[in-house]
Design an enzyme around this catalytic site. Sequence first.
Site, PDB file in Angstrom:
ATOM      1  N   ARG A   1      24.982  10.662 -22.813  1.00 47.33           N
ATOM      2  CA  ARG A   1      25.339  10.581 -24.231  1.00 47.33           C
ATOM      3  C   ARG A   1      24.373   9.654 -24.961  1.00 47.33           C
ATOM      4  NH1 ARG A   1      30.511  10.847 -21.957  1.00 47.33           N
ATOM      5  NH2 ARG A   1      31.688  12.630 -22.710  1.00 47.33           N
TER       6      ARG A   1
ATOM      7  N   ASP B   1      30.652   6.145 -29.865  1.00 48.52           N
ATOM      8  CA  ASP B   1      30.862   4.732 -30.208  1.00 48.52           C
ATOM      9  C   ASP B   1      29.744   4.243 -31.134  1.00 48.52           C
ATOM     10  OD1 ASP B   1      33.069   4.375 -28.175  1.00 48.52           O
ATOM     11  OD2 ASP B   1      31.410   4.991 -26.888  1.00 48.52           O
TER      12      ASP B   1
ATOM     13  N   ALA C   1      43.550  11.394 -22.937  1.00 50.02           N
ATOM     14  CA  ALA C   1      44.302  12.649 -22.759  1.00 50.02           C
ATOM     15  C   ALA C   1      44.001  13.258 -21.391  1.00 50.02           C
ATOM     16  CB  ALA C   1      43.951  13.631 -23.870  1.00 50.02           C
TER      17      ALA C   1
ATOM     18  N   HIS D   1      33.091   5.736 -24.658  1.00 46.58           N
ATOM     19  CA  HIS D   1      33.373   7.132 -24.313  1.00 46.58           C
ATOM     20  C   HIS D   1      32.164   7.597 -23.512  1.00 46.58           C
ATOM     21  CE1 HIS D   1      34.241  11.359 -24.494  1.00 46.58           C
ATOM     22  NE2 HIS D   1      33.177  11.613 -25.230  1.00 46.58           N
TER      23      HIS D   1
HETATM   24  P1  NAD Z   1      27.025  22.383 -31.762  1.00 45.44           P
HETATM   25  O1  NAD Z   1      25.561  22.360 -31.516  1.00 45.44           O
HETATM   26  O2  NAD Z   1      27.812  23.590 -31.383  1.00 45.44           O
HETATM   27  O3  NAD Z   1      27.336  22.078 -33.296  1.00 45.44           O
HETATM   28  C1  NAD Z   1      26.711  21.068 -34.000  1.00 45.44           C
HETATM   29  C2  NAD Z   1      26.661  21.531 -35.439  1.00 45.44           C
HETATM   30  O4  NAD Z   1      26.116  20.465 -36.222  1.00 45.44           O
HETATM   31  C3  NAD Z   1      25.771  22.767 -35.638  1.00 45.44           C
HETATM   32  O5  NAD Z   1      26.534  23.796 -36.222  1.00 45.44           O
HETATM   33  C4  NAD Z   1      24.668  22.257 -36.556  1.00 45.44           C
HETATM   34  O6  NAD Z   1      24.227  23.243 -37.479  1.00 45.44           O
HETATM   35  C5  NAD Z   1      25.374  21.095 -37.241  1.00 45.44           C
HETATM   36  N1  NAD Z   1      24.436  20.169 -37.848  1.00 45.44           N
HETATM   37  C6  NAD Z   1      23.215  19.793 -37.428  1.00 45.44           C
HETATM   38  N2  NAD Z   1      22.651  18.969 -38.325  1.00 45.44           N
HETATM   39  C7  NAD Z   1      23.554  18.825 -39.336  1.00 45.44           C
HETATM   40  C8  NAD Z   1      23.551  18.137 -40.557  1.00 45.44           C
HETATM   41  N3  NAD Z   1      22.503  17.384 -40.926  1.00 45.44           N
HETATM   42  N4  NAD Z   1      24.629  18.224 -41.358  1.00 45.44           N
HETATM   43  C9  NAD Z   1      25.690  18.968 -41.010  1.00 45.44           C
HETATM   44  N5  NAD Z   1      25.751  19.657 -39.839  1.00 45.44           N
HETATM   45  C10 NAD Z   1      24.688  19.586 -39.031  1.00 45.44           C
HETATM   46  O7  NAD Z   1      27.617  21.088 -31.012  1.00 45.44           O
HETATM   47  P2  NAD Z   1      29.142  20.831 -30.642  1.00 45.44           P
HETATM   48  O8  NAD Z   1      29.381  21.299 -29.259  1.00 45.44           O
HETATM   49  O9  NAD Z   1      29.985  21.313 -31.751  1.00 45.44           O
HETATM   50  O10 NAD Z   1      29.155  19.222 -30.592  1.00 45.44           O
HETATM   51  C11 NAD Z   1      29.036  18.483 -31.794  1.00 45.44           C
HETATM   52  C12 NAD Z   1      28.986  17.015 -31.466  1.00 45.44           C
HETATM   53  O11 NAD Z   1      30.244  16.610 -30.911  1.00 45.44           O
HETATM   54  C13 NAD Z   1      27.944  16.645 -30.403  1.00 45.44           C
HETATM   55  O12 NAD Z   1      27.346  15.421 -30.722  1.00 45.44           O
HETATM   56  C14 NAD Z   1      28.773  16.531 -29.128  1.00 45.44           C
HETATM   57  O13 NAD Z   1      28.155  15.725 -28.149  1.00 45.44           O
HETATM   58  C15 NAD Z   1      30.000  15.880 -29.713  1.00 45.44           C
HETATM   59  N6  NAD Z   1      31.181  15.905 -28.861  1.00 45.44           N
HETATM   60  C16 NAD Z   1      31.926  14.776 -28.868  1.00 45.44           C
HETATM   61  C17 NAD Z   1      33.046  14.694 -28.061  1.00 45.44           C
HETATM   62  C18 NAD Z   1      33.849  13.414 -28.081  1.00 45.44           C
HETATM   63  O14 NAD Z   1      34.780  13.205 -27.270  1.00 45.44           O
HETATM   64  N7  NAD Z   1      33.558  12.518 -28.991  1.00 45.44           N
HETATM   65  C19 NAD Z   1      33.416  15.776 -27.256  1.00 45.44           C
HETATM   66  C20 NAD Z   1      32.651  16.923 -27.320  1.00 45.44           C
HETATM   67  C21 NAD Z   1      31.516  16.986 -28.125  1.00 45.44           C
END
Ligand code: NAD
Length: 314
Positions: free
Chosen positions: A85, A120, A150, A175
């Site tokens: 991450r 984070d 969870a 995380h």
């Molecule tokens: P994804 O690639 O499917 O989607 C990301 C989206 O962000 C895309 O649709 C892209 O077009 C958009 N994007 C890119 N630049 C942007 C901008 N400047 N403004 C607005 N949108 C923009 O990825 P995902 O699988 O949906 O994951 C999204 C994020 O969530 C990642 O960073 C992933 O690591 C994170 N995530 C976090 C957790 C958690 O527990 N916190 C769990 C799963 C995923």
Amino acid sequence: MKVGIVGVGAVGATTAYALVMRGVGQEIVLLDPDKNRVQGEAEDISHAVPFAHSARISAGDYPDLVGSHVVIIAAGTARKPEESRLELLSRNAGIFRDIVPQIIQYAPEAVLLVATNPVDIMTHIAADAAAEHGIPSCRVIGSGTTLDTARFRALLGQHLGIDPHNAHGYVLGEHGDSEVIAWSLVTVGGIPVDEFARQVGIPFDEQVKKDIDQRVRFAGKAIIQGKGHTNYGIGSALVRIAEGILRDQRVLLTVCTPARDVAGVPNVTVSLPHLVGAKGILDTILLPLTLNKSEEQALHNSAEIVKEAYESLK
Ligand code: NAD
């Protein structure tokens, strides 16, 4: 109540769908640079409304966030297999410096709810940007270890043969790989977990705990190796947090927000149990007094790792 979602990939779209399924939010606005895709997601999810709860779903742009109570940020790139991450950090930090001021311009009253990884640090970056516009850090919340907690409760439920709602415990800290399972605080219906397992005759020795620990800690990696991304668990976690805000529930969740001190590490963002309500983070439950020594040390180490990564950006 209005919810904005910025970044509508796997996580953002699943979150929008889960909002509709659970009846959280009456208006949902989706923003993504991929206009065709986001329009398709909005239309598709709106077709689920007759089978679920009443809500208006639309694709829009930043001005359409006006009046949002919560804006969920899931913009960025998903973690690739073998990628940590923390390696996502610099890519996603740039995106945040661009989008957070735009969200605040149109939704200055909203609580920002960050999912983008490393969550984070991204939450800390979002809080820094929000502070420049006079927004207090209590209104910037990262999903933190809500998902990990969870996962932990789900595995406890499976092992002990109980409803996970009855398994109470916390995953704290980053995380990520350094997260801390606070075994000393785990209870089942208020009974210490070791005692519960003894009474129902289910083995619960150190090996079982180690196995559960590894399955929680590396759940994300395992799922990504299998299907390429994670979306259902995080989407549900984000909806639970948004629900706590929109319904002012004063719910205890392991989210993250910048803290003055975590286990001796100053000015850092990692997860602790927080009370979440309409104004965002209402209170922080300081655990070092109740954790055992090794858990407290592990929380310190986890906070150090996050702090160093954040500092490396400067
Ligand atoms: P994804 O690639 O499917 O989607 C990301 C989206 O962000 C895309 O649709 C892209 O077009 C958009 N994007 C890119 N630049 C942007 C901008 N400047 N403004 C607005 N949108 C923009 O990825 P995902 O699988 O949906 O994951 C999204 C994020 O969530 C990642 O960073 C992933 O690591 C994170 N995530 C976090 C957790 C958690 O527990 N916190 C769990 C799963 C995923």
